[in-house]
Design a protein around this motif. Sequence first.
Motif, PDB file in Angstrom:
ATOM      1  N   ASN A   1       0.829  -1.204   0.000  1.00 27.47           N
ATOM      2  CA  ASN A   1       0.000   0.000   0.000  1.00 27.47           C
ATOM      3  C   ASN A   1       0.865   1.256   0.000  1.00 27.47           C
ATOM      4  O   ASN A   1       0.611   2.213  -0.749  1.00 27.47           O
ATOM      5  CB  ASN A   1      -0.924   0.009   1.217  1.00 27.47           C
ATOM      6  CG  ASN A   1      -1.813  -1.219   1.280  1.00 27.47           C
ATOM      7  OD1 ASN A   1      -1.382  -2.332   0.982  1.00 27.47           O
ATOM      8  ND2 ASN A   1      -3.059  -1.041   1.698  1.00 27.47           N
ATOM      9  N   SER A   2       1.885   1.264   0.848  1.00 27.37           N
ATOM     10  CA  SER A   2       2.756   2.440   0.940  1.00 27.37           C
ATOM     11  C   SER A   2       3.582   2.633  -0.328  1.00 27.37           C
ATOM     12  O   SER A   2       3.828   3.773  -0.754  1.00 27.37           O
ATOM     13  CB  SER A   2       3.684   2.311   2.144  1.00 27.37           C
ATOM     14  OG  SER A   2       2.932   2.287   3.344  1.00 27.37           O
ATOM     15  N   ILE A   3       4.012   1.534  -0.927  1.00 25.15           N
ATOM     16  CA  ILE A   3       4.778   1.630  -2.176  1.00 25.15           C
ATOM     17  C   ILE A   3       3.914   2.200  -3.287  1.00 25.15           C
ATOM     18  O   ILE A   3       4.356   3.059  -4.060  1.00 25.15           O
ATOM     19  CB  ILE A   3       5.344   0.245  -2.561  1.00 25.15           C
ATOM     20  CG1 ILE A   3       6.419  -0.177  -1.545  1.00 25.15           C
ATOM     21  CG2 ILE A   3       5.914   0.255  -3.973  1.00 25.15           C
ATOM     22  CD1 ILE A   3       6.836  -1.630  -1.651  1.00 25.15           C
ATOM     23  N   VAL A   4       2.668   1.737  -3.364  1.00 22.20           N
ATOM     24  CA  VAL A   4       1.733   2.274  -4.363  1.00 22.20           C
ATOM     25  C   VAL A   4       1.547   3.770  -4.167  1.00 22.20           C
ATOM     26  O   VAL A   4       1.571   4.559  -5.128  1.00 22.20           O
ATOM     27  CB  VAL A   4       0.384   1.535  -4.279  1.00 22.20           C
ATOM     28  CG1 VAL A   4      -0.692   2.266  -5.082  1.00 22.20           C
ATOM     29  CG2 VAL A   4       0.542   0.097  -4.774  1.00 22.20           C
ATOM     30  N   ALA A   5       1.376   4.193  -2.906  1.00 22.21           N
ATOM     31  CA  ALA A   5       1.199   5.622  -2.622  1.00 22.21           C
ATOM     32  C   ALA A   5       2.457   6.411  -2.983  1.00 22.21           C
ATOM     33  O   ALA A   5       2.373   7.513  -3.535  1.00 22.21           O
ATOM     34  CB  ALA A   5       0.859   5.814  -1.143  1.00 22.21           C
ATOM     35  N   ALA A   6       3.628   5.841  -2.683  1.00 18.57           N
ATOM     36  CA  ALA A   6       4.888   6.537  -2.947  1.00 18.57           C
ATOM     37  C   ALA A   6       5.130   6.740  -4.444  1.00 18.57           C
ATOM     38  O   ALA A   6       5.754   7.728  -4.852  1.00 18.57           O
ATOM     39  CB  ALA A   6       6.046   5.768  -2.333  1.00 18.57           C
TER      40      ALA A   6
END
Length: 260
Positions: free
Chosen positions: A136-141
């Motif tokens: 999730n965080s990688i997608v947001a980044a």
Amino acid sequence: MVNSPTQPMHFPSVLRGMRLAQLQRVRMAGHGANFREMADALHVTQPAITKMAKELERMGAHVLAIKDMAALCKPYAVEKLVKTLRQEIGIPIHFHTHDTSGLNAASILKSAEAGIDVVDAAAASMSGTTSQPNLNSIVAALRNTPRDTKLDLDALNQYSDYWEVVRTYYLPFDNAPSSGTAEVYLHEMPGGQYTNLKEQAEAMGLGDRWPEIARTYADVNRGFGDIVKVTPSSKVVGDMAIFLDRKSTRLNSSHGYISY
């Protein structure tokens, strides 16, 4: 991979690939912050690594996978590795890593900048430590960047919320570390083995000696020749480490014998 649904596995190619993996020590990005340091740690040169990749491509490999089972691929090392491989081969490159150190989301982002084709990550509530980095965080980044995944972050968060609840039902069996640790750079245990070996140590009454077992694991690994650690070779190293600690014995890895 050397086979496909329409092409049967060519067993000699599989054996050749296994020999290459052993001879060239394909823990390619396991050490260091730059390509030279990484190659030195692997006892190979940059041309040897690229030669191996090109040979695997000639053998019919469809994908080249960087398997970082112990979460040792530091961000700048894997960036240089992927950039170099990208210049030499045309097949997709796949980066698999874990997050035992707490650092490896950065490794995925750096590999993305370098042109990686496929990465592995885990839903937020199932990510971190010996699992994979937080999807999730990688997608947001990566949103609004050239490597934007276009994945639906709201859907991913809902998916994560569901598994966060499910995970509570299995809490008595969840012995993953509570946070990332740089200790992984000492013992180099694969993520899947870390929790199993720790549970094994607890069951044998050695839980309070875990730091010693981790150090012994590193000694045994060096004594066995710094081997590529996947099942069953990683199991051999782990079992020997526990055996030696139970016997209050140490492996003198500099000379390759057991001393009491």
